[in-house]
Design a protein around this motif. Structure first.
Motif, PDB file in Angstrom:
ATOM      1  N   LEU A 147      -4.385  -2.827   6.890  1.00 23.14           N
ATOM      2  CA  LEU A 147      -3.370  -2.025   6.202  1.00 23.14           C
ATOM      3  C   LEU A 147      -2.953  -2.719   4.907  1.00 23.14           C
ATOM      4  O   LEU A 147      -2.800  -2.081   3.866  1.00 23.14           O
ATOM      5  N   VAL A 148      -2.769  -4.033   4.987  1.00 24.12           N
ATOM      6  CA  VAL A 148      -2.391  -4.792   3.783  1.00 24.12           C
ATOM      7  C   VAL A 148      -3.454  -4.606   2.702  1.00 24.12           C
ATOM      8  O   VAL A 148      -3.140  -4.342   1.539  1.00 24.12           O
ATOM      9  N   ALA A 149      -4.729  -4.735   3.100  1.00 23.98           N
ATOM     10  CA  ALA A 149      -5.815  -4.588   2.120  1.00 23.98           C
ATOM     11  C   ALA A 149      -5.784  -3.189   1.503  1.00 23.98           C
ATOM     12  O   ALA A 149      -6.020  -3.026   0.306  1.00 23.98           O
ATOM     13  N   ALA A 150      -5.477  -2.186   2.329  1.00 30.13           N
ATOM     14  CA  ALA A 150      -5.398  -0.810   1.820  1.00 30.13           C
ATOM     15  C   ALA A 150      -4.252  -0.691   0.823  1.00 30.13           C
ATOM     16  O   ALA A 150      -4.438  -0.220  -0.304  1.00 30.13           O
ATOM     17  N   TYR A 151      -3.060  -1.148   1.225  1.00 29.69           N
ATOM     18  CA  TYR A 151      -1.898  -1.036   0.335  1.00 29.69           C
ATOM     19  C   TYR A 151      -2.150  -1.782  -0.972  1.00 29.69           C
ATOM     20  O   TYR A 151      -1.834  -1.294  -2.049  1.00 29.69           O
ATOM     21  N   GLY A 199      -4.618   0.157  -3.266  1.00 28.19           N
ATOM     22  CA  GLY A 199      -4.303   1.518  -3.687  1.00 28.19           C
ATOM     23  C   GLY A 199      -4.912   2.595  -2.806  1.00 28.19           C
ATOM     24  O   GLY A 199      -5.012   3.749  -3.217  1.00 28.19           O
ATOM     25  N   LEU A 200      -5.342   2.232  -1.586  1.00 27.33           N
ATOM     26  CA  LEU A 200      -5.908   3.224  -0.662  1.00 27.33           C
ATOM     27  C   LEU A 200      -4.832   3.660   0.333  1.00 27.33           C
ATOM     28  O   LEU A 200      -3.970   2.873   0.706  1.00 27.33           O
ATOM     29  N   GLU A 201      -4.928   4.908   0.781  1.00 24.65           N
ATOM     30  CA  GLU A 201      -4.025   5.391   1.838  1.00 24.65           C
ATOM     31  C   GLU A 201      -4.659   5.038   3.176  1.00 24.65           C
ATOM     32  O   GLU A 201      -5.765   5.485   3.453  1.00 24.65           O
ATOM     33  N   PRO A 202      -3.973   4.279   4.018  1.00 27.08           N
ATOM     34  CA  PRO A 202      -4.589   3.961   5.306  1.00 27.08           C
ATOM     35  C   PRO A 202      -4.386   5.050   6.350  1.00 27.08           C
ATOM     36  O   PRO A 202      -3.370   5.745   6.346  1.00 27.08           O
ATOM     37  N   VAL A 203      -5.382   5.180   7.212  1.00 25.24           N
ATOM     38  CA  VAL A 203      -5.318   6.059   8.384  1.00 25.24           C
ATOM     39  C   VAL A 203      -5.838   5.217   9.541  1.00 25.24           C
ATOM     40  O   VAL A 203      -6.812   4.484   9.376  1.00 25.24           O
ATOM     41  N   LEU A 204      -5.178   5.296  10.673  1.00 25.37           N
ATOM     42  CA  LEU A 204      -5.652   4.541  11.833  1.00 25.37           C
ATOM     43  C   LEU A 204      -6.450   5.477  12.728  1.00 25.37           C
ATOM     44  O   LEU A 204      -5.959   6.546  13.110  1.00 25.37           O
ATOM     45  N   CYS A 205      -7.691   5.104  13.046  1.00 22.51           N
ATOM     46  CA  CYS A 205      -8.509   5.911  13.959  1.00 22.51           C
ATOM     47  C   CYS A 205      -8.753   5.096  15.223  1.00 22.51           C
ATOM     48  O   CYS A 205      -9.411   4.050  15.175  1.00 22.51           O
ATOM     49  N   LEU A 206      -8.193   5.551  16.328  1.00 25.55           N
ATOM     50  CA  LEU A 206      -8.337   4.840  17.597  1.00 25.55           C
ATOM     51  C   LEU A 206      -9.462   5.482  18.386  1.00 25.55           C
ATOM     52  O   LEU A 206      -9.399   6.669  18.725  1.00 25.55           O
ATOM     53  N   GLY A 237      -0.410 -11.013  -2.228  1.00 25.35           N
ATOM     54  CA  GLY A 237       0.874 -11.674  -2.018  1.00 25.35           C
ATOM     55  C   GLY A 237       1.877 -10.699  -1.419  1.00 25.35           C
ATOM     56  O   GLY A 237       1.631  -9.485  -1.410  1.00 25.35           O
ATOM     57  N   PRO A 238       3.025 -11.210  -0.919  1.00 27.35           N
ATOM     58  CA  PRO A 238       4.022 -10.343  -0.284  1.00 27.35           C
ATOM     59  C   PRO A 238       4.504  -9.209  -1.199  1.00 27.35           C
ATOM     60  O   PRO A 238       4.719  -8.087  -0.738  1.00 27.35           O
ATOM     61  N   ASP A 239       4.656  -9.498  -2.498  1.00 26.47           N
ATOM     62  CA  ASP A 239       5.139  -8.455  -3.408  1.00 26.47           C
ATOM     63  C   ASP A 239       4.155  -7.284  -3.485  1.00 26.47           C
ATOM     64  O   ASP A 239       4.563  -6.131  -3.635  1.00 26.47           O
ATOM     65  N   ASP A 240       2.843  -7.598  -3.388  1.00 29.70           N
ATOM     66  CA  ASP A 240       1.837  -6.525  -3.427  1.00 29.70           C
ATOM     67  C   ASP A 240       2.024  -5.572  -2.254  1.00 29.70           C
ATOM     68  O   ASP A 240       1.834  -4.366  -2.367  1.00 29.70           O
ATOM     69  N   VAL A 241       2.361  -6.156  -1.094  1.00 22.76           N
ATOM     70  CA  VAL A 241       2.527  -5.327   0.101  1.00 22.76           C
ATOM     71  C   VAL A 241       3.755  -4.428  -0.058  1.00 22.76           C
ATOM     72  O   VAL A 241       3.696  -3.219   0.167  1.00 22.76           O
ATOM     73  N   VAL A 242       4.873  -5.031  -0.468  1.00 19.67           N
ATOM     74  CA  VAL A 242       6.103  -4.242  -0.619  1.00 19.67           C
ATOM     75  C   VAL A 242       5.888  -3.150  -1.672  1.00 19.67           C
ATOM     76  O   VAL A 242       6.332  -2.012  -1.510  1.00 19.67           O
ATOM     77  N   ALA A 243       5.140  -3.501  -2.729  1.00 14.57           N
ATOM     78  CA  ALA A 243       4.910  -2.533  -3.806  1.00 14.57           C
ATOM     79  C   ALA A 243       4.185  -1.293  -3.301  1.00 14.57           C
ATOM     80  O   ALA A 243       4.330  -0.201  -3.873  1.00 14.57           O
ATOM     81  N   ALA A 244       3.399  -1.460  -2.234  1.00 13.77           N
ATOM     82  CA  ALA A 244       2.671  -0.315  -1.684  1.00 13.77           C
ATOM     83  C   ALA A 244       3.626   0.696  -1.048  1.00 13.77           C
ATOM     84  O   ALA A 244       3.292   1.858  -0.891  1.00 13.77           O
ATOM     85  N   PHE A 245       4.817   0.225  -0.665  1.00 11.80           N
ATOM     86  CA  PHE A 245       5.842   1.141  -0.144  1.00 11.80           C
ATOM     87  C   PHE A 245       6.711   1.516  -1.335  1.00 11.80           C
ATOM     88  O   PHE A 245       7.795   0.973  -1.514  1.00 11.80           O
ATOM     89  N   GLY A 246       6.185   2.411  -2.177  1.00 11.08           N
ATOM     90  CA  GLY A 246       6.728   2.698  -3.497  1.00 11.08           C
ATOM     91  C   GLY A 246       8.231   2.598  -3.640  1.00 11.08           C
ATOM     92  O   GLY A 246       8.732   1.952  -4.561  1.00 11.08           O
ATOM     93  N   ASP A 247       8.961   3.205  -2.705  1.00 12.03           N
ATOM     94  CA  ASP A 247      10.411   3.277  -2.862  1.00 12.03           C
ATOM     95  C   ASP A 247      11.088   1.911  -2.725  1.00 12.03           C
ATOM     96  O   ASP A 247      12.262   1.772  -3.058  1.00 12.03           O
ATOM     97  N   LEU A 248      10.383   0.895  -2.250  1.00 17.65           N
ATOM     98  CA  LEU A 248      11.012  -0.410  -2.042  1.00 17.65           C
ATOM     99  C   LEU A 248      10.774  -1.372  -3.211  1.00 17.65           C
ATOM    100  O   LEU A 248      11.376  -2.439  -3.276  1.00 17.65           O
ATOM    101  N   THR A 249       9.897  -0.970  -4.131  1.00 18.04           N
ATOM    102  CA  THR A 249       9.532  -1.863  -5.241  1.00 18.04           C
ATOM    103  C   THR A 249      10.754  -2.304  -6.038  1.00 18.04           C
ATOM    104  O   THR A 249      10.909  -3.483  -6.352  1.00 18.04           O
ATOM    105  N   ALA A 250      11.613  -1.353  -6.365  1.00 20.86           N
ATOM    106  CA  ALA A 250      12.774  -1.680  -7.184  1.00 20.86           C
ATOM    107  C   ALA A 250      13.727  -2.595  -6.426  1.00 20.86           C
ATOM    108  O   ALA A 250      14.323  -3.510  -7.012  1.00 20.86           O
ATOM    109  N   ALA A 251      13.850  -2.396  -5.128  1.00 19.42           N
ATOM    110  CA  ALA A 251      14.802  -3.175  -4.331  1.00 19.42           C
ATOM    111  C   ALA A 251      14.506  -4.668  -4.376  1.00 19.42           C
ATOM    112  O   ALA A 251      15.428  -5.483  -4.413  1.00 19.42           O
ATOM    113  N   ILE A 252      13.222  -5.048  -4.402  1.00 18.36           N
ATOM    114  CA  ILE A 252      12.928  -6.481  -4.338  1.00 18.36           C
ATOM    115  C   ILE A 252      13.162  -7.192  -5.667  1.00 18.36           C
ATOM    116  O   ILE A 252      13.072  -8.411  -5.735  1.00 18.36           O
ATOM    117  N   ASP A 253      13.519  -6.449  -6.696  1.00 26.29           N
ATOM    118  CA  ASP A 253      13.970  -7.108  -7.929  1.00 26.29           C
ATOM    119  C   ASP A 253      15.212  -7.945  -7.652  1.00 26.29           C
ATOM    120  O   ASP A 253      15.487  -8.914  -8.348  1.00 26.29           O
TER     121      ASP A 253
END
Ligand SMILES: Nc1nc2c(ncn2[C@@H]2O[C@H](COP(=O)(O)OP(=O)(O)OP(=O)(O)O)[C@@H](O)[C@H]2O)c(=O)[nH]1
Ligand SMILES: [Mg+2]
Ligand SMILES: [Zn+2]
Length: 339
Positions: free
Chosen positions: A149-153, A156-163, A277-293
């Motif tokens: 999931l981290v690699a996807a975020y 720039g890929l949308e992850p889908v989990l297939c079990l 890095g951790p910021d890359d992961v948070v950035a993938a959750f678009g709405d949280l990017t500004a918060a970590i400033d």
């Protein structure tokens, strides 16, 4: 063959960047050289030869190409959009040349392990990453899924989990862990020897796009690809006595299906993330990017005790972020740190 407009007839004002059509053209200006180049997508790479599907007609024979000398060692991977010149007939023993590689919309990268600085691009331009995990045989590992999931975020890929292999065990406990993150979950399983069930949901996730399947060896990636694309005829193999796959698939390969492209990839043991890095992961959750400033410098966003001043906790306190979502996000960050 449809002819492109003659670029010699264009003046500067005709050369536009087209932000609305991502990936349809390289961002660099088209040079008069190779004005007759044809756009194609790389579907396979094998020892200095690239197999490419021409855009003009998906039913045309694939074209085998070499990399033009002017590209040097520019990596060209499955999913790359390239411009081809030369013999595009697709006849046996013909060889075209790749003269340009377009900017990538997304990149799925991995390193061999977390200390290895050498990263390789597994697939370019995939819109979705289908993280394939068997519910049993081999046993599922959340750590591995989280790292995918981290690699996807990060890419720039949308992850889908297939079990897969739901015929062997109940999917729900494992699936539940991912709903909180908002990751779509599809479940497939094969009663008896026939094709897996649950393919309609998977087809929906694959539709109209280039999607890549990743996962451990033996989870059933090639089995799914064969069910979606019967012409693929990808080899599949029994999981060994110790519950490990046999690394049956050895190279990434893209296959066209009724409504898009799907890429089968070789099984991987781990998913090295030295480049994330951790910021890359948070950035993938678009709405949280500004918060970590509002976080202190070097914040790992894990919360107390490691990161007591992380601004994401304030967001939860203010009622702007669901506590469960932050827990799920932090599990991903922990997976990033653990390797
Ligand atoms: N019981 C069960 N077995 C399955 C299912 N899907 C696949 N398998 C079996 O799992 C084994 C491995 O399947 P593959 O499709 O080769 O796995 P893979 O992920 O492509 O493996 P690599 O190419 O090594 O990465 C094969 O014996 C399949 O028949 C399923 O839904 N249920
Ligand atoms: Mg396989
Ligand atoms: Zn923080």
């Amino acid at each position: 063959m449809p002819r492109r407009r003659d670029v010699h007839a264009l003046d500067e004002s005709d050369v536009r960047v087209r932000p609305g059509r991502r990936g349809s053209r390289p961002r660099s200006k088209r040079r008069p050289a190779h004005a007759d180049a044809n756009r194609a997508m790389v579907t396979a790479v094998d020892r200095g030869r690239w197999t490419c599907a021409p855009d003009s007609d998906p039913d045309r024979a694939p074209v085998v190409a070499m990399r033009a000398r002017e590209l040097g060692r520019t990596p060209v991977v499955v999913g790359d959009r390239v411009d081809l010149v030369g013999d595009l007939s697709g006849e046996p023993d013909t060889l075209a040349r790749i003269v340009r590689v377009a900017d990538r919309d997304t990149v799925l990268r991995r390193t061999a392990d977390d200390t290895d600085p050498y990263e390789r691009v597994v697939v370019a331009n995939a819109e979705r990453l289908i993280v394939v995990t068997a519910l049993a045989d081999p046993v599922p590992r959340t750590g591995f899924v989280d790292r995918c999931l981290v690699a996807a975020y990060a890419g720039g890929l949308e992850p889908v989990l297939c079990l897969t292999k739901s015929d062997l065990t109940d999917p729900e406990p494992f699936a539940a862990q991912y709903r909180e993150l908002g990751v779509p979950v599809v479940v497939t399983g094969r009663p008896g020897d026939g094709p897996p069930e649950g393919l309609d949901a998977l087809r929906t996730e694959l539709s109209g796009r280039l999607c890549a399947l990743v996962g451990h060896s033996g989870v059933g990636k090639s089995t799914l690809v064969n069910a979606i694309v019967p012409a693929a005829e990808q080899a599949t193999a029994q999981v060994s006595g110790v519950g490990k796959g046999r690394h049956t698939t050895t190279a990434a390969l893209a296959f066209p299906h009724a409504d898009g492209w799907v890429v089968d990839t070789p099984g991987v043991r781990s998913f090295g993330l030295a480049h994330v890095g951790p910021d890359d992961v948070v950035a993938a959750f678009g709405d949280l990017t500004a918060a970590i400033d509002g976080c202190p410098r070097g914040c790992g966003h894990l919360g107390p005790p490691a990161d007591p001043e992380c601004a994401l906790d304030d967001l939860v306190d203010a009622g702007d972020l669901a506590a469960g979502r932050l827990v799920a996000l932090r599990r991903i960050l922990v997976a990033l740190n653990q390797g």
